[in-house]
Design a protein around this motif. Sequence first.
Motif, PDB file in Angstrom:
ATOM      1  N   LYS A 284       1.144  -1.631   0.151  1.00  0.00           N
ATOM      2  CA  LYS A 284       0.094  -0.018  -0.137  1.00  0.00           C
ATOM      3  C   LYS A 284       0.599   1.089   0.058  1.00  0.00           C
ATOM      4  CE  LYS A 284      -4.153  -2.658   2.257  1.00  0.00           C
ATOM      5  NZ  LYS A 284      -4.985  -2.294   3.738  1.00  0.00           N
ATOM      6  N   ASP A 285       2.234   0.940   0.617  1.00  0.00           N
ATOM      7  CA  ASP A 285       2.996   2.472   0.308  1.00  0.00           C
ATOM      8  C   ASP A 285       3.916   2.142  -0.417  1.00  0.00           C
ATOM      9  OD1 ASP A 285       4.620  -0.128   1.615  1.00  0.00           O
ATOM     10  OD2 ASP A 285       5.586   0.830   3.012  1.00  0.00           O
ATOM     11  N   ASN A 286       3.630   1.819  -1.555  1.00  0.00           N
ATOM     12  CA  ASN A 286       4.033   1.685  -3.057  1.00  0.00           C
ATOM     13  C   ASN A 286       5.529   0.914  -2.963  1.00  0.00           C
ATOM     14  OD1 ASN A 286       1.611   2.579  -4.255  1.00  0.00           O
ATOM     15  ND2 ASN A 286       2.533   4.337  -3.777  1.00  0.00           N
ATOM     16  N   LYS A 287       5.627  -0.059  -1.510  1.00  0.00           N
ATOM     17  CA  LYS A 287       7.176  -0.793  -1.816  1.00  0.00           C
ATOM     18  C   LYS A 287       6.916  -2.080  -3.274  1.00  0.00           C
ATOM     19  CE  LYS A 287      10.673  -2.522   1.052  1.00  0.00           C
ATOM     20  NZ  LYS A 287      10.506  -3.332   2.170  1.00  0.00           N
ATOM     21  N   LYS A 288       8.251  -2.307  -3.689  1.00  0.00           N
ATOM     22  CA  LYS A 288       8.380  -3.401  -4.649  1.00  0.00           C
ATOM     23  C   LYS A 288       8.679  -4.069  -4.078  1.00  0.00           C
ATOM     24  CE  LYS A 288       8.064  -2.607  -9.316  1.00  0.00           C
ATOM     25  NZ  LYS A 288       8.188  -2.006 -10.697  1.00  0.00           N
ATOM     26  N   THR A 289       8.187  -5.739  -3.993  1.00  0.00           N
ATOM     27  CA  THR A 289       8.734  -6.958  -3.813  1.00  0.00           C
ATOM     28  C   THR A 289       9.414  -7.302  -5.102  1.00  0.00           C
ATOM     29  OG1 THR A 289       8.549  -6.209  -1.286  1.00  0.00           O
ATOM     30  CG2 THR A 289       9.569  -8.426  -1.577  1.00  0.00           C
TER      31      THR A 289
ATOM     32  N   PHE B 264      16.493  -5.883 -12.113  1.00  0.00           N
ATOM     33  CA  PHE B 264      16.448  -5.609 -12.844  1.00  0.00           C
ATOM     34  C   PHE B 264      14.321  -5.979 -13.487  1.00  0.00           C
ATOM     35  CE2 PHE B 264      12.964  -7.622 -16.652  1.00  0.00           C
ATOM     36  CZ  PHE B 264      13.169  -7.460 -17.824  1.00  0.00           C
ATOM     37  N   TYR B 265      14.108  -5.055 -11.864  1.00  0.00           N
ATOM     38  CA  TYR B 265      12.023  -4.939 -11.728  1.00  0.00           C
ATOM     39  C   TYR B 265      11.945  -4.000 -11.485  1.00  0.00           C
ATOM     40  CZ  TYR B 265      10.947  -9.355 -13.776  1.00  0.00           C
ATOM     41  OH  TYR B 265       9.893 -10.775 -14.771  1.00  0.00           O
ATOM     42  N   ASP B 266      13.247  -3.162 -10.810  1.00  0.00           N
ATOM     43  CA  ASP B 266      14.031  -1.933 -10.549  1.00  0.00           C
ATOM     44  C   ASP B 266      12.596  -1.870  -8.646  1.00  0.00           C
ATOM     45  OD1 ASP B 266      14.734   0.631  -9.086  1.00  0.00           O
ATOM     46  OD2 ASP B 266      13.473   1.487 -10.825  1.00  0.00           O
TER      47      ASP B 266
END
Length: 268
Positions: A179-184, A209-211
């Motif tokens: 929800k806080d736009n953190k990408k994993t 690769f996926y930043d």
Amino acid sequence: MGRRGRRRKINRNNDMTTVMGVLVIIYFVGKKVVEWLDAHSSQIILGAIIVLSIVFVYLVYKLIFSLVNVERGNRVNQKEIAISDPTRLNNNIIDSPPISLDNRERDQEIFEKWQSGQKEREREAAKQRALFESGINEIDKMSGIEFEKRMAILFSNLGYKASITPNNDFGGDIILESKDNKKTVIQCKRWNNKVDVKAVQETSTAVQFYDADEGIILTNNYLTPRARELANKVNVKVWEREKLIELLTIEEDQSLERTNYNYNKDSL
């Protein structure tokens, strides 16, 4: 002149008087009728138009109704001939399209198609429920693809936006967005043996690769000592069997809480 002659003369005079009286009456009556018609000519014309229109519509209706009955009768006759004696069909009937199924047969065909589709939908729904309800014992028997799908469901139920990457995933199987736009980036390993160093290297590459902000190896098993050592060096998180069981337990608890909440809400 005798008595008989005088009587005839009197009768003729009476007849002439009667005729003249009738003619006078006809004249005056005719004059009154002509005057009335002249005074009401517009109403008479309108009434005549209305009557003629009604008669015309009625005649057209009768014509159309007759044509429809004739056509229907021809179809019935053709069907009866085709059933009773096909050899009596003339060229026009032979060249005509085949007689369609009756309503009952069409309804049965439509119902069977719907029933077949419904069974397929039920099988797909049962498969999804099985994925959702599968615990660690079921996970141990899954294929790699099934494990990825199950983990995507798990993280979706935990509040993440989870998407499975294509087959050429560059080391990442699931992309999570919080929800806080953190990408994993998640590397899923449903293995019977321990996970080796290669999985750590792939996960580290997928993060770049996926930043992504971080990478995680999620497995139903454990990592080898060397793989765990490398993961610590390249900042790749390791979620092994115990962590997976913990996530499944949290998912189940939250599902029960939602069920109880909905039950209590409905019972108010």
